[in-house]
Scaffold this active site. Structure first.
Site, mmCIF file in Angstrom:
data_model
loop_
_atom_site.group_PDB
_atom_site.id
_atom_site.type_symbol
_atom_site.label_atom_id
_atom_site.label_comp_id
_atom_site.label_asym_id
_atom_site.label_seq_id
_atom_site.Cartn_x
_atom_site.Cartn_y
_atom_site.Cartn_z
ATOM 1 N N GLU A 144 7.150 -21.467 8.702
ATOM 2 C CA GLU A 144 7.314 -20.599 9.872
ATOM 3 C C GLU A 144 8.148 -21.261 10.968
ATOM 4 O O GLU A 144 8.630 -20.584 11.875
ATOM 5 C CB GLU A 144 5.955 -20.191 10.439
ATOM 6 N N GLU A 193 0.810 -1.216 0.000
ATOM 7 C CA GLU A 193 0.000 0.000 0.000
ATOM 8 C C GLU A 193 0.849 1.275 0.000
ATOM 9 O O GLU A 193 0.368 2.352 -0.346
ATOM 10 C CB GLU A 193 -0.930 0.008 1.222
#
Length: 298
Positions: free
Chosen positions: A117, A86
């Site tokens: 992860e 963004e």
């Protein structure tokens, strides 16, 4: 004492208010979730000094030509990628300036990558691929505060000499011990036990909003409260850009459109042209000398 056992974590605890979630009326669940979400902003209050310190560190990195790199897994990783993406249309940044890296790569944005992860080495590998330097800032995101991928990334970033920041949704987080600046926002047990895409995810999103937005304000990407570095890449953004010129200068819509075109669709240039009453070349020169800060150019 650091919380390393996942069962110790507040984010994994059961919320007494939702103990009978599967037997509650729909409207009651909506009400409960709304009440729980209201606790998120309150939980950020105590972390304002740490967040401000983190912003100042990021600003220093930006001014030195460094990058902001978010590292996370699962929901945390996706939020980092979202915030980084963004920044490009909102602040006109180069895509390399703010990067979001998720454990497991781009495919992990939509599909879970098994075991990514849990790797202590994958974070280091991802940062090595980005050619991390001491001029960059790495923000480790982990709701649990103990994600191995993030731990490995922060350890490597420290070895390189980069600025390190951690964001966890539990207190006494492991990653807090690995960061120059540690942010611990603890909004409490989730309505759905362990589902950290809920309050924890909201808390992380709110903090990321602060880190990137305020840092961009501090490096001149904003004039007053207007996003003057917005890139008019579609019809909506062209309309917004022209309106920003109106708001910043007080001219009418027709004049704003004319300034926009004369400034080669650069909002900052148009604003300086109007407020300083100069031509496009002079406005561009002023902005260049002011490192893009409109106030200084004026």
């Amino acid at each position: 004492m650091l919380k390393t056992d996942i069962n110790q974590l507040t984010t994994e605890s059961r919320n007494p208010a939702s103990a009978h979630l599967d037997d509650m009326a729909t409207a009651d669940i909506v009400t409960l979730m709304n009440q729980e979400d209201a606790k998120v902003s309150q939980s950020i209050q105590s972390q304002i000094p740490a967040i401000a310190q983190a912003v100042d560190r990021i600003v220093t990195v930006f001014k030195a030509g460094g990058r902001l790199i978010y590292m996370g897994a699962g929901t945390s990783g996706r939020l980092g990628v979202l915030d980084a993406a963004e920044c490009v249309p909102t602040f006109g940044t180069d895509p390399a300036m703010v990067r979001g890296i998720i454990a497991g790569g781009d495919q992990a944005m939509t599909v879970a990558v098994e075991g990514a992860e849990d790797s202590l080495t994958l974070g280091e590998q991802d940062l090595t691929a980005l050619h991390l330097t001491e001029h960059d800032a790495v923000v480790g995101l982990a709701a649990s505060g103990r994600t191995p991928y993030v731990i490995g990334a922060l350890k490597y970033a420290n070895q390189v000499g980069a600025t390190t920041i951690s964001l966890a949704c539990n207190e006494q987080a492991v990653i807090s011990e690995l960061a120059d600046v540690a942010i611990e926002v603890a909004p409490g047990p989730e309505v759905l036990s362990g589902s950290t895409r809920l309050k924890a995810g909201t808390a992380e999103k709110m903090v990321l909003n602060m880190l990137s937005t305020i840092a961009m304000v501090k490096i001149g990407k904003v004039y007053h409260n207007l996003m003057v570095d917005v890139k008019p890449t579609n019809e909506k953004l062209v309309i917004r850009a022209k309106h920003i010129i109106e708001l910043a200068t007080g001219v009418d819509a027709v004049t704003a459109a004319s300034l926009f075109d004369a400034a080669n669709q650069d909002v900052k240039t148009a604003i300086v042209m109007a407020l300083a009453d100069v031509d496009v070349t002079t406005a561009q020169q002023r902005l260049q000398q002011a490192d893009g800060v409109v106030r200084d150019a004026l």
